[in-house]
Design an enzyme around this catalytic site. Sequence first.
Site, short mmCIF file in Angstrom:
data_model
loop_
_atom_site.label_atom_id
_atom_site.label_comp_id
_atom_site.label_asym_id
_atom_site.label_seq_id
_atom_site.Cartn_x
_atom_site.Cartn_y
_atom_site.Cartn_z
N ASP A 109 -10.57 -29.57 -13.93
CA ASP A 109 -10.81 -30.91 -14.44
C ASP A 109 -11.87 -30.81 -15.52
O ASP A 109 -12.98 -30.34 -15.26
CB ASP A 109 -11.30 -31.80 -13.28
CG ASP A 109 -10.83 -33.22 -13.39
OD1 ASP A 109 -10.97 -33.81 -14.47
OD2 ASP A 109 -10.36 -33.77 -12.37
N ASP A 216 -10.36 -35.41 -18.43
CA ASP A 216 -10.93 -36.69 -18.02
C ASP A 216 -11.12 -37.60 -19.24
O ASP A 216 -11.53 -37.14 -20.31
CB ASP A 216 -12.30 -36.38 -17.38
CG ASP A 216 -12.88 -37.53 -16.62
OD1 ASP A 216 -12.24 -38.01 -15.66
OD2 ASP A 216 -14.00 -37.96 -16.96
N HIS A 351 -7.49 -39.62 -7.06
CA HIS A 351 -8.78 -39.81 -6.39
C HIS A 351 -9.48 -41.11 -6.79
O HIS A 351 -10.58 -41.36 -6.32
CB HIS A 351 -9.68 -38.62 -6.72
CG HIS A 351 -10.05 -38.59 -8.17
ND1 HIS A 351 -9.09 -38.41 -9.17
CD2 HIS A 351 -11.22 -38.77 -8.81
CE1 HIS A 351 -9.70 -38.47 -10.35
NE2 HIS A 351 -10.98 -38.68 -10.16
N ASP A 352 -8.86 -41.89 -7.67
CA ASP A 352 -9.49 -43.13 -8.13
C ASP A 352 -8.80 -44.37 -7.59
O ASP A 352 -9.06 -45.48 -8.09
CB ASP A 352 -9.46 -43.19 -9.67
CG ASP A 352 -10.39 -42.18 -10.31
OD1 ASP A 352 -11.40 -41.80 -9.68
OD2 ASP A 352 -10.12 -41.76 -11.46
C1 GLC Z 1 -12.30 -40.57 -14.65
C2 GLC Z 1 -12.31 -39.96 -13.28
C3 GLC Z 1 -13.23 -40.77 -12.41
C4 GLC Z 1 -14.60 -40.73 -13.01
C5 GLC Z 1 -14.60 -41.14 -14.48
C6 GLC Z 1 -15.87 -40.76 -15.17
O1 GLC Z 1 -11.80 -41.86 -14.64
O2 GLC Z 1 -11.01 -39.89 -12.78
O3 GLC Z 1 -13.24 -40.32 -11.09
O4 GLC Z 1 -15.45 -41.56 -12.29
O5 GLC Z 1 -13.57 -40.54 -15.19
O6 GLC Z 1 -15.91 -39.37 -15.38
#
Ligand code: GLC
Length: 620
Positions: A109, A216, A351-352
């Site tokens: 990631d 990301d 995961h979000d």
């Molecule tokens: C993306 C990730 C999330 C994170 C955000 C800031 O949306 O999936 O989990 O909080 O970026 O990095």
Amino acid sequence: MNGLYRENGWLGKEPWWKDATFYQVYPASFKDSNGDGWGDIPGLISKIDYLHQLGVDVVWLSPVFESPQADMGYDVSDYQKIYAPYGTVEDVDTLVEACHIRGMKLILDLVVNHTSIEHEWFKESRSSKTNPKRDWYIWKPARYDAEGQQIPPTNWRGYFAGPTWTWDEHTQEYYLHLYASEQPDLNWESEACREAIYENTMCFWLERGVDGFRIDTVNKYSKRTEYVDAPITNPNSPCQPAPEMWCNGPRIHEFIHEMRAKALEPYGAVSVGELSNTPHPSQVLPYVSAAAQELDMVFEFSMIRLGTGGMFGPKYIYVPFSLPQMKAIVAKWQTFIEGTDGWTTVFCENHDNGRAVSRFGDCSTPELWRASAKTLALWQATLTGTLFLYQGQEIGMTNMPDTWGIDEYKDVEGLNFYAEAQASGDQKTIEDTMHGLGILARDHSRIPFQWDDSPNAGFADEGVKTWMRVHDEYRNINAANQTAGQDSILNFYKRILRLRKKYKDLFVFGTFRLLQAEHKAIFAYVKESPSGTSNAHPQTNGHTVNGHGGKKRAAVVVLNFSKETQDCLDVRGVLGCDDEDVARLLVSTWHREDAKRLMLGKNASPPALKPWEGRVYVSF
Ligand code: GLC
Ligand code: CA
């Protein structure tokens, strides 16, 4: 899966990642190997065979880099070190090897819209206004309102509530952060900063053998540089949603193109970008068109955001939605690449977000839970694009029990929204927010994986205090009992992932045509092979074909998204069967024995669909 391309018979050469199945691992919650209550890389390595047997081709590992964990590792303080509880750089090497010897791949990631405040770059940048890295982050002077009060440079609201600016006493300026104040945004306008990102965060890992990245917040690197206030849409707040100020900004395509040329292409690395706030196909295509040479794939979020009250203030005020609304969104994003050189992704969890079976399925009884999780599986496995699964989806893991209070929630975003609701002093807002969190919170997907029925669900040893609480239902929902159970969700996933590959012309690469768009309980569509020269409709154009030229072949997917029995549509008619043709049930979420017997000859109509039953029919 060696090399960049895989020979797909008459489909021609397609990049290997199009028909690959990706699986996201959330490291903190997958498998704890050393009794500290946190998942870790050795734990993941011990489960690689499980993933291999499931049919996973690529593991996407959420951030494991050194981090103070303000946002679960999406705040990186050193891209070349591993957060100690997760393991070491050598453990990543071992993981790469464990994947590669099984013919699998590993992607990491990549979090480069921002770093942690603990990153050396930020420490230098904040040390003085003349530091050479000052412009690696986005610093602005204060403003003063009519009363002479100091206010931030703009009125923007961040993703985690509150302003996007934090005041730095030492150098008397504000720095920008779209997320938590511990996550300062990098300044991609600085060429030196961009070069350092490519070198330090990407090439470093690609040199070590990782196969690519999930990237990301990929469309937020180019901000509008005017730094002006956003229109006031919430007069009760000093902070206003302003995604148009930082999403898909003026130089974004230039930056991504450069990133690809310098740090992806030379390694043949695969890329999948997180593309939020971009709901128009015309905006998405430039990122994923092969000719544009930017990203291989992106995640577009319209479907997974269903039920949220929007991205900013009201995100967790739940808004019910109908099946026709959902189908329209899926149809839009299934068809937007047709006739283009772009590509798309398929997913319903990450995961979000809350768990798919809790949001889109039915968990009111064990039977409906099992049936709906399988139908969701069949839905995903028959959609066009690269398929992404999230850990636990394959065993139908559900949201946290609704009896759990706010104390069990750990995520910075959910907690900030809850605190904001509390600060409003309005009881209804607090209750509505808690209700929304109960369905949508990011925490639901982050609780420990349920491996078996031993204490701590086999995620950690007995007696260990796990970083998040283990689900109360782990004795009923776990991988061990589903490995054994013939009719389990897990075994259905294994089967359907193989069928998806076997009939990839239909399921991975096929065109999509929605049927019964307004039906409130049935989700049905035709998947048609893109091969052949005929442009005819399946209704007029029967069965099959292998080979070049001639007719296309088609499948009809019928999914009952309700707990009532439903009539099944006229499968033979949709498939364009002649009298002598037979429509064949390729798969049903119900008993597989039945499936073999279900042939629909002349004049035969399919039996009614059981509650939450899904089926696929073909006529070849
Ligand atoms: C993306 C990730 C999330 C994170 C955000 C800031 O949306 O999936 O989990 O909080 O970026 O990095
Ligand atoms: Ca551990």
